[in-house]
Design a protein around this motif. Sequence first.
Motif, PDB file in Angstrom:
ATOM      1  N   ALA A   1       0.930  -0.979  -0.177  1.00 21.69           N
ATOM      2  CA  ALA A   1      -0.055  -0.144  -0.050  1.00 21.69           C
ATOM      3  C   ALA A   1       0.937   1.254  -0.030  1.00 21.69           C
ATOM      4  N   LEU A   2       0.443   2.312  -0.592  1.00 20.96           N
ATOM      5  CA  LEU A   2       1.280   3.407  -0.740  1.00 20.96           C
ATOM      6  C   LEU A   2       0.641   4.295   0.385  1.00 20.96           C
ATOM      7  N   PRO A   3       1.552   5.168   0.920  1.00 17.89           N
ATOM      8  CA  PRO A   3       1.209   6.088   2.102  1.00 17.89           C
ATOM      9  C   PRO A   3      -0.169   6.890   1.729  1.00 17.89           C
ATOM     10  N   ASP A   4      -1.244   7.291   2.692  1.00 21.84           N
ATOM     11  CA  ASP A   4      -2.524   8.007   2.373  1.00 21.84           C
ATOM     12  C   ASP A   4      -2.413   8.912   3.625  1.00 21.84           C
ATOM     13  N   THR A   5      -1.836  10.031   3.381  1.00 24.69           N
ATOM     14  CA  THR A   5      -2.059  10.890   4.718  1.00 24.69           C
ATOM     15  C   THR A   5      -3.082  11.859   4.450  1.00 24.69           C
ATOM     16  N   GLY A   6      -3.778  11.886   3.269  1.00 22.74           N
ATOM     17  CA  GLY A   6      -4.700  13.022   2.713  1.00 22.74           C
ATOM     18  C   GLY A   6      -4.150  14.014   1.750  1.00 22.74           C
ATOM     19  N   ASP A   7      -2.932  14.003   1.697  1.00 19.78           N
ATOM     20  CA  ASP A   7      -2.027  15.096   0.988  1.00 19.78           C
ATOM     21  C   ASP A   7      -1.593  14.326  -0.102  1.00 19.78           C
ATOM     22  N   LEU A   8      -1.905  14.378  -1.058  1.00 23.31           N
ATOM     23  CA  LEU A   8      -1.561  13.626  -2.579  1.00 23.31           C
ATOM     24  C   LEU A   8      -0.342  13.861  -2.758  1.00 23.31           C
ATOM     25  N   GLU A   9       0.054  15.276  -3.059  1.00 28.12           N
ATOM     26  CA  GLU A   9       1.349  15.731  -3.431  1.00 28.12           C
ATOM     27  C   GLU A   9       2.434  15.093  -2.387  1.00 28.12           C
ATOM     28  N   ALA A  10       2.143  15.442  -1.229  1.00 22.35           N
ATOM     29  CA  ALA A  10       3.342  14.869  -0.157  1.00 22.35           C
ATOM     30  C   ALA A  10       3.677  13.143  -0.414  1.00 22.35           C
ATOM     31  N   ASP A  11       2.515  12.650  -0.344  1.00 25.84           N
ATOM     32  CA  ASP A  11       2.672  11.170  -0.553  1.00 25.84           C
ATOM     33  C   ASP A  11       3.281  10.744  -1.686  1.00 25.84           C
ATOM     34  N   LEU A  12       2.888  11.487  -2.814  1.00 30.60           N
ATOM     35  CA  LEU A  12       3.731  10.829  -4.123  1.00 30.60           C
ATOM     36  C   LEU A  12       5.141  11.448  -4.061  1.00 30.60           C
ATOM     37  N   LYS A  13       5.465  12.392  -3.638  1.00 24.18           N
ATOM     38  CA  LYS A  13       6.826  12.765  -3.401  1.00 24.18           C
ATOM     39  C   LYS A  13       7.699  12.073  -2.586  1.00 24.18           C
ATOM     40  N   LEU A  14       6.963  11.472  -1.746  1.00 25.72           N
ATOM     41  CA  LEU A  14       7.773  10.448  -0.583  1.00 25.72           C
ATOM     42  C   LEU A  14       8.016   9.301  -1.163  1.00 25.72           C
ATOM     43  N   VAL A  15       7.088   8.827  -2.256  1.00 22.89           N
ATOM     44  CA  VAL A  15       7.152   7.642  -3.120  1.00 22.89           C
ATOM     45  C   VAL A  15       8.278   7.672  -3.943  1.00 22.89           C
TER      46      VAL A  15
END
Length: 199
Positions: free
Chosen positions: A80-94
């Motif tokens: 599963a990918l991170p889902d903090t509610g902040d798509l930009e932050a999650d995608l940048k982390l990945v």
Amino acid sequence: MPNEKGPDHSRRKERSRQAILAATRALVAEEAYEKVTVEAIAARAGVGKQTIYRRWPSKSAIVFAALLALSEDTDGQSVALPDTGDLEADLKLVMRATAEEFADPSFDRLIRALNTEISNDAALAAEYREKLVQPLEAAKKARLRSAQDAGQLDADADLDLVLEVLYAPLFQRWLHRSGPLSATYADSLVDVTLRAFGP
């Protein structure tokens, strides 16, 4: 007579499997791929060659197993990918993690070796897609659907295309060694993708 199929036997088999996969990763990182042999893997792992061939039919199959083991989830949960509610932050982390992984020399040599084999082995390519690519794509799409539901991504966006815009440039840069796989570059791919597919 001890039960050869009991817990101790299973533990020995698992220790042997892990030793073989670790030896494979180490040798591919150290040597030119074409110089790595099943015999060398067996010697490094401290097992007989037949122990390897009972489990894997070829060097390419061992290399794939060695790569696949890196993504094994020890707690049994699905990817599963991170889902903090902040798509930009999650995608940048990945994407930063992905770029860092591909920039790592040991991983680079392993995945390049596997790509060489996949290009010449349709059965291995199919297994690679089934066991590694498809589960990862499903996890990525699940995160993107969550973003669509939250109004952070175009509700009509083609998710296959979103993933291609996000990942293909990184893979192309890695494949051709045409530029650094930096955190800044990873962030820029997220920025471009979200501008293209934002709500």
